[in-house]
Design an enzyme around this catalytic site. Structure first.
Site, mmCIF file in Angstrom:
data_model
loop_
_atom_site.group_PDB
_atom_site.id
_atom_site.type_symbol
_atom_site.label_atom_id
_atom_site.label_comp_id
_atom_site.label_asym_id
_atom_site.label_seq_id
_atom_site.Cartn_x
_atom_site.Cartn_y
_atom_site.Cartn_z
ATOM 1 C CG ASP A 28 -1.813 1.325 1.502
ATOM 2 O OD1 ASP A 28 -2.464 1.516 0.475
ATOM 3 O OD2 ASP A 28 -2.131 1.671 2.427
ATOM 4 C CB SER A 29 0.146 4.907 -0.420
ATOM 5 O OG SER A 29 -0.934 4.954 0.416
ATOM 6 C CB CYS A 91 -3.148 0.149 -2.504
ATOM 7 S SG CYS A 91 -3.397 1.606 -3.254
ATOM 8 C CD GLU A 168 -0.164 7.003 6.211
ATOM 9 O OE1 GLU A 168 1.119 6.886 7.032
ATOM 10 O OE2 GLU A 168 -0.425 5.853 5.573
ATOM 11 C CB CYS A 200 -9.411 4.547 0.896
ATOM 12 S SG CYS A 200 -7.741 4.889 1.134
ATOM 13 C CG HIS A 202 -4.955 4.896 4.470
ATOM 14 N ND1 HIS A 202 -4.564 4.525 3.156
ATOM 15 C CD2 HIS A 202 -3.998 5.466 5.277
ATOM 16 C CE1 HIS A 202 -3.205 4.701 3.331
ATOM 17 N NE2 HIS A 202 -2.987 5.297 4.371
HETATM 18 N N1 DGL Z 1 -4.836 3.147 0.821
HETATM 19 C C1 DGL Z 1 -4.803 3.278 -0.549
HETATM 20 C C2 DGL Z 1 -6.223 3.110 -1.258
HETATM 21 O O1 DGL Z 1 -6.626 2.103 -0.876
HETATM 22 C C3 DGL Z 1 -3.966 4.731 -0.910
HETATM 23 C C4 DGL Z 1 -4.542 6.021 -0.262
HETATM 24 C C5 DGL Z 1 -3.451 6.898 -0.814
HETATM 25 O O2 DGL Z 1 -2.318 6.763 -0.726
HETATM 26 O O3 DGL Z 1 -4.015 8.177 -1.136
HETATM 27 O O4 DGL Z 1 -6.599 3.857 -2.053
#
Ligand code: DGL
Length: 285
Positions: A28-29, A91, A168, A200, A202
């Site tokens: 993931d990011s 992600c 984050e 997402c 996150h």
């Molecule tokens: N967690 C990621 C997603 O599901 C990336 C979120 C990001 O870095 O903007 O899209």
């Protein structure tokens, strides 16, 4: 769920004697993919995992498709060097913008979160809201996947640019986060959605905040649960499920390891050992 393997190649990456023991790559990011990692611990406790957080390029959700493709290729080349047997793109942004382009370029199966999430959503309701990063929302990937499976459902997608930076920075309980969430959910609540997809990885970290704002009857769909179920099925189809004890999870990031270790404690309940890895420009042969 998949009835046959999504993987069309042959597992020629595995000259290893025991491919079952090879790790699964998860990336993931940033800390979003930890929601997928937690599901792997629950559903696939014997698997060894290599987790990569591309924190130097965070957030992905405001980047172009060309940038995402480049980062994803670099990560997958590195995963290949680590001899993974499979990769989960934990992600949505990469799954929406890069998965179809890179799937054929690598000799291991690559799973994304959008199709499993869409399949789960249509089983829950007919008025489906999706909250996602700007890039995922703009790609329309969820609407397309959902409507392809079930044409008579309605889909509303909301872009939530502020969520990833707030998560984050670990500002989950900040009153500002509640107000931001309220403004993102308002149009969906007005449309009387019956189902909300975390578009997402996150966002499940925000579950208590979102739940406090949503009407009680709205069902939440977490694609992390379903991508890990799809992964289980894929491992079984390819007979590469690990039956031995797993190795400890290996964590690597492209940015600051200490910062990631700190967040890890919050979301995993232990402080992970995190190494920094510099990925070079991916040249895919
Ligand atoms: N967690 C990621 C997603 O599901 C990336 C979120 C990001 O870095 O903007 O899209």
């Amino acid at each position: 769920m998949y009835s046959s393997s999504i993987f069309e190649g042959n597992l020629d990456n595995f000259s290893d004697k025991e491919p079952q023991r090879a790790p699964i790559g998860v990336f993931d990011s940033g800390v979003g993919g930890l929601t997928v990692l937690r599901q792997i611990y629950k559903q696939l406790p014997n698997e060894s995992i290599i987790y990569f957080g591309d924190t130097a390029h965070l957030p992905y959700g405001i980047r172009s498709q060309a940038e995402i493709l480049q980062y994803v290729r670099e990560i997958l080349v590195w995963m290949q060097q680590q001899r993974v047997k499979m990769v989960i793109m934990a992600c949505n942004t990469s799954s929406a913008l890069a998965l179809e382009n890179v799937r054929q370029e690598f000799s291991f199966p690559i799973l994304g979160v959008i199709l499993p999430g869409a399949k789960a959503a249509v089983q829950q309701g007919k008025r489906i809201g999706v909250i996602a990063t700007p890039a995922t929302a703009k790609s329309n990937a969820y609407r397309q996947a959902i409507v392809e499976i079930q044409p008579d459902v309605q889909v509303w997608q909301v872009s939530c640019p502020e969520f990833v930076p707030l998560i984050e920075q670990n500002r989950i309980n900040d009153p500002y986060t509640l107000e931001v969430a309220r403004s993102y959910l308002e149009p969906l609540i007005k449309q009387e959605i019956d189902t909300l997809v975390y578009g997402c990885t996150h966002y499940p970290h925000l579950a208590p905040v979102l739940r406090s704002l949503l009407p009680a009857q709205v069902k939440l769909v977490d694609p992390a649960v379903h991508v890990v179920a799809a992964c289980t099925q894929e491992l079984d189809l390819l007979t590469i499920r690990n039956t031995h004890l797993p190795m400890p999870t290996r964590f690597a990031v492209s940015g600051c390891p200490q910062q990631f270790a700190q967040s890890g404690l919050q979301w995993l309940g232990y402080t992970p050992l995190v190494e920094q890895v510099f990925l070079t420009d991916a040249t895919v042969s």
